[in-house]
Scaffold this active site. Structure first.
Site, PDB file in Angstrom:
ATOM      1  N   ASP A 100     -20.726  29.192  67.040  1.00  0.00           N
ATOM      2  CA  ASP A 100     -21.808  28.219  67.005  1.00  0.00           C
ATOM      3  C   ASP A 100     -21.696  27.440  65.699  1.00  0.00           C
ATOM      4  O   ASP A 100     -22.398  27.699  64.724  1.00  0.00           O
ATOM      5  CB  ASP A 100     -23.157  28.922  67.111  1.00  0.00           C
ATOM      6  CG  ASP A 100     -24.287  27.945  67.408  1.00  0.00           C
ATOM      7  OD1 ASP A 100     -24.013  26.742  67.523  1.00  0.00           O
ATOM      8  OD2 ASP A 100     -25.436  28.394  67.530  1.00  0.00           O
ATOM      9  N   ALA A 101     -20.771  26.474  65.689  1.00  0.00           N
ATOM     10  CA  ALA A 101     -20.497  25.689  64.490  1.00  0.00           C
ATOM     11  C   ALA A 101     -20.980  24.257  64.617  1.00  0.00           C
ATOM     12  O   ALA A 101     -21.099  23.550  63.617  1.00  0.00           O
ATOM     13  CB  ALA A 101     -18.995  25.699  64.189  1.00  0.00           C
ATOM     14  N   LYS A 102     -21.233  23.798  65.857  1.00  0.00           N
ATOM     15  CA  LYS A 102     -21.743  22.448  66.134  1.00  0.00           C
ATOM     16  C   LYS A 102     -20.946  21.385  65.395  1.00  0.00           C
ATOM     17  O   LYS A 102     -21.495  20.473  64.774  1.00  0.00           O
ATOM     18  CB  LYS A 102     -23.226  22.352  65.791  1.00  0.00           C
ATOM     19  CG  LYS A 102     -24.106  23.296  66.621  1.00  0.00           C
ATOM     20  CD  LYS A 102     -25.576  23.113  66.308  1.00  0.00           C
ATOM     21  CE  LYS A 102     -26.439  24.030  67.155  1.00  0.00           C
ATOM     22  NZ  LYS A 102     -26.305  25.462  66.819  1.00  0.00           N
ATOM     23  N   ARG A 103     -19.642  21.464  65.491  1.00  0.00           N
ATOM     24  CA  ARG A 103     -18.775  20.482  64.850  1.00  0.00           C
ATOM     25  C   ARG A 103     -18.774  19.187  65.647  1.00  0.00           C
ATOM     26  O   ARG A 103     -18.994  19.169  66.854  1.00  0.00           O
ATOM     27  CB  ARG A 103     -17.348  21.030  64.730  1.00  0.00           C
ATOM     28  CG  ARG A 103     -17.231  22.273  63.842  1.00  0.00           C
ATOM     29  CD  ARG A 103     -17.705  21.992  62.441  1.00  0.00           C
ATOM     30  NE  ARG A 103     -17.337  23.056  61.516  1.00  0.00           N
ATOM     31  CZ  ARG A 103     -18.195  23.819  60.858  1.00  0.00           C
ATOM     32  NH1 ARG A 103     -19.493  23.642  61.045  1.00  0.00           N
ATOM     33  NH2 ARG A 103     -17.774  24.741  60.023  1.00  0.00           N
TER      34      ARG A 103
END
Length: 293
Positions: A100-103
């Protein structure tokens, strides 16, 4: 090492994992308040112990585990080292992981993110990655390309549950003929619906070969007017179940009563049962029983 490949892409691997354990995603979210609740100090040692407990409790017992990268990143290289070990341990146990890095950026920067999270020989290699489309969903092309080449997955933010998101995500956009997706029936739609339609189109090849695509979207389980998902043919990650008030009825309302690709994400309601590995595993089993595929 990733559990996905060109012979078993993420969508298919996730479908099989859901059939085995139930269609649930659980988070590893070592934020300050929760670590204190577990009697751990907010330092590297506390982070390591928190993460080890979660891995022991979740590995092999759930379809998908979602570490929140921000809570590891704030400890710098030592935090990333702990995350790398957690990823390796979960994969050794045969458990799929979404970072869950939302890059989300453009061009070569997105290629860099793809190399970090979706390349098989990267120490941070995961089975899937959360990404943000709000620099333009087409700007995610390097990430889609990398995921396709490695057999990995993406979860693209579409309609999130935070109240600030509605202003942008519910905004209506007018589309010309070049921008419209093949499965879009209108010349205008919400931004969230446009994201869903774009991802649906990207799933077309895997849908034809495997019956399911590896590119999913994120829709908050508390959202009252979600985008239409009938054409997605991929996974839907649904945060907000449990502590935020969403229930199985909300999941079914959004993805359909037989929507085996609807993946409820439960984090706080489960993690509050720690730090006992046994208590976490017991509660996880109860949650899993509600979402058998």
């Amino acid at each position: 090492m990733s559990l996905c490949s060109s012979s078993k892409p993420f969508g298919l691997a996730l479908q099989e994992a859901c059939a085995k354990t139930g269609r649930l995603c659980v988070g590893i979210d070592p934020h300050t308040a929760l670590m204190q609740q577990w009697g751990l100090e907010w330092n590297v040692a506390g982070l390591r112990e928190f993460t080890q407990i979660c891995v022991e409790a979740f590995a092999g017992r759930v379809a998908l585990v979602k570490p929140q990268v921000a809570f590891f990143e704030c400890f710098g290289s030592q935090g990333f080292a702990i995350l790398e070990k957690a990823l390796a341990d979960l994969h050794d146990a045969g458990t799929l992981v979404v970072a869950d890095a939302k890059r989300g950026d453009i061009g070569s920067t997105n290629k860099g993110y793809a190399d970090a999270w979706l390349r098989d020989d990267s120490p941070l290699a995961c089975d899937a990655l959360t990404v943000s489309p709000y620099l333009g969903v087409a700007s995610l092309a390097p990430l889609f390309t990398a995921a396709q080449e490695s057999g990995k997955g993406l979860f693209v933010l579409a309609r999130t549950s935070n109240p600030e998101g509605a202003v942008i995500q519910n905004a209506v956009t007018s589309l010309d003929s070049d921008e419209r997706m093949e499965n879009s029936e209108t010349s205008s739609c919400s931004v969230a619906q446009y994201v869903v339609d774009y991802v649906s189109a990207c799933n077309a090849i895997e849908k034809e070969r495997w019956g399911i695509g590896s590119y999913g979207i994120v829709v908050g389980a508390t959202v009252q007017q979600p985008p239409l998902l009938e054409n997605l043919c991929g996974p839907v990650l649904l945060p907000g179940v449990g502590a935020q008030g969403a229930t199985k009825d909300d999941v079914d309302r959004i993805v359909g009563n037989k929507g085996t690709l609807g993946i409820p994400n439960i984090s706080r309601a489960l993690l509050e049962c720690g730090p006992s590995v046994e208590d976490l595993a017991t509660q996880l089993s109860k949650f899993n029983s509600e979402y058998l595929a």
